[in-house]
Design a protein around this motif. Structure first.
Motif, short mmCIF file in Angstrom:
data_model
loop_
_atom_site.label_atom_id
_atom_site.label_comp_id
_atom_site.label_asym_id
_atom_site.label_seq_id
_atom_site.Cartn_x
_atom_site.Cartn_y
_atom_site.Cartn_z
N ALA A 118 0.90 -1.11 -0.16
CA ALA A 118 0.03 0.11 0.10
C ALA A 118 0.86 1.35 -0.09
O ALA A 118 1.98 1.27 0.67
CB ALA A 118 -0.99 0.07 1.15
N GLY B 177 0.41 5.12 1.12
CA GLY B 177 -0.57 5.76 2.05
C GLY B 177 -1.57 4.65 2.55
O GLY B 177 -1.23 3.84 3.08
N LEU B 178 -2.90 4.96 2.38
CA LEU B 178 -4.14 4.23 2.70
C LEU B 178 -4.53 3.35 1.53
O LEU B 178 -5.46 2.50 1.68
CB LEU B 178 -5.14 5.13 3.22
CG LEU B 178 -4.72 6.17 4.40
CD1 LEU B 178 -5.76 6.83 4.69
CD2 LEU B 178 -3.99 5.51 5.60
N GLU B 179 -3.96 3.31 0.33
CA GLU B 179 -4.58 2.71 -0.77
C GLU B 179 -3.63 1.58 -1.13
O GLU B 179 -2.33 1.63 -1.19
CB GLU B 179 -4.72 3.61 -2.18
CG GLU B 179 -5.60 4.91 -1.71
CD GLU B 179 -6.98 4.65 -1.70
OE1 GLU B 179 -7.42 3.25 -2.07
OE2 GLU B 179 -7.66 5.37 -1.52
N TYR B 180 -4.20 0.33 -1.58
CA TYR B 180 -3.53 -0.52 -2.44
C TYR B 180 -2.90 0.04 -3.87
O TYR B 180 -3.72 0.69 -4.40
CB TYR B 180 -4.21 -1.77 -2.43
CG TYR B 180 -4.49 -2.60 -1.16
CD1 TYR B 180 -3.68 -3.31 -0.50
CD2 TYR B 180 -5.70 -2.31 -0.58
CE1 TYR B 180 -3.77 -4.05 0.50
CE2 TYR B 180 -5.91 -3.08 0.54
CZ TYR B 180 -5.12 -3.88 1.19
OH TYR B 180 -5.29 -4.48 2.25
N GLU C 37 4.53 7.10 2.06
CA GLU C 37 4.59 6.06 2.83
C GLU C 37 4.25 4.88 2.31
O GLU C 37 3.24 4.60 1.81
CB GLU C 37 3.81 6.54 4.09
CG GLU C 37 4.04 5.52 5.24
CD GLU C 37 3.02 5.80 6.34
OE1 GLU C 37 3.63 6.70 7.37
OE2 GLU C 37 2.17 5.38 6.66
N SER D 101 3.49 0.71 2.83
CA SER D 101 3.55 -0.31 3.63
C SER D 101 3.46 -1.74 3.08
O SER D 101 2.85 -1.95 2.08
CB SER D 101 2.07 -0.47 4.37
OG SER D 101 2.10 0.71 5.37
N PHE E 233 2.88 -5.71 4.01
CA PHE E 233 2.14 -6.59 4.95
C PHE E 233 1.84 -7.88 4.48
O PHE E 233 1.23 -7.99 3.16
CB PHE E 233 1.34 -6.01 5.70
CG PHE E 233 0.15 -5.14 5.01
CD1 PHE E 233 -1.14 -5.64 4.52
CD2 PHE E 233 0.30 -3.68 4.79
CE1 PHE E 233 -1.93 -5.13 3.70
CE2 PHE E 233 -0.61 -3.19 4.06
CZ PHE E 233 -1.71 -3.84 3.45
N VAL F 217 -4.57 -10.10 5.00
CA VAL F 217 -5.15 -9.65 6.19
C VAL F 217 -5.97 -10.73 6.85
O VAL F 217 -6.25 -11.60 6.01
CB VAL F 217 -6.01 -8.39 5.69
CG1 VAL F 217 -5.01 -7.14 5.13
CG2 VAL F 217 -6.99 -8.75 4.63
#
Lengths: 130, 77
Positions: free
Chosen positions: B50, B52-55, B67, B69, B71, B74
């Motif tokens: 991702a 920010g907040l988007e895939y 930024e 991420s 991971f 989920v």
């Protein structure tokens, strides 16, 4: 569509949530789903699950899911609570409520929310062995 | 760059910073991360990414200050 999202380490109080439900007079269906921690994870006994989230992204992804619900079904409201931190066996980690005029759309929307959450919302679990 | 869930255990840190050339894609960044943290290689194909907040897809071009991420799949609910 009204939405309410709670992501918190506090225990989920299902009775309290039901008590503050607000439904329009045209609504004929309420679906409530509780996801509860089982005593077995995989093949191993556990005492609890420790949930972690990328909370800011989780809130955003839930908002996208709620937007998709609004576009697909005539749902009046969605309320969702996801607990983080250590959730003991037999306690709910997830609570979802959907209100709609009829049961078909309420069931479908509730199922959709949970299915999408399990694909897109960045929450992870770490089982705590018994 | 942020790491979540057991990826944090594999990297030994919750976040790190990488200097990348202008025009670097998310996929190239992932490859650089795998070079730096080889324990993540086993999860290469299941890694979610991702910005920010988007895939975002591997061909997404990063901008200064993004930024990112990384991971594992989920597991909410």
């Amino acid at each position: 569509m009204k939405t309410e999202l709670t992501i918190s380490t506090g225990a989920i109080d299902e009775a309290a949530l039901a008590k503050c439900r607000e439904m329009g007079k045209g609504m004929g269906a309420v679906i409530c789903f509780s996801g509860v921690v089982r005593e077995i994870e995989g093949d191993a006994p556990i005492t609890a699950i420790d949930y972690e989230a990328h909370e800011q992204m989780a809130r955003h992804q839930f908002a996208l899911i709620f937007d998709a619900v609004e576009k697909s079904w005539p749902v009046e409201s969605v309320r969702l609570v996801h607990r983080l931190g250590v959730v003991p066996v037999n306690e709910p980690s997830l609570w979802v409520e959907v209100t709609a005029p009829h049961r078909a759309e309420a069931f479908d929307a509730c199922q959709f929310v949970i299915d999408e959450m399990k694909q897109k919302v960045p929450i992870w679990k770490k089982p705590i062995p018994a | 760059m942020k790491f979540w869930s057991y990826f944090r255990d594999h990297t030994g840190c919750a976040e790190t910073a990488l200097e990348l050339a202008k025009g670097t894609t998310l996929g190239e960044t992932h490859a650089a991360v795998l070079d730096e943290f080889p324990k993540l290689a086993g999860s290469k194909n299941s890694t979610l990414k991702a910005v920010g907040l988007e895939y975002e897809d591997d061909d997404f071009v990063l901008s200064d200050g993004d930024e990112v991420s990384f991971f594992p799949p989920v597991q909410g609910g």
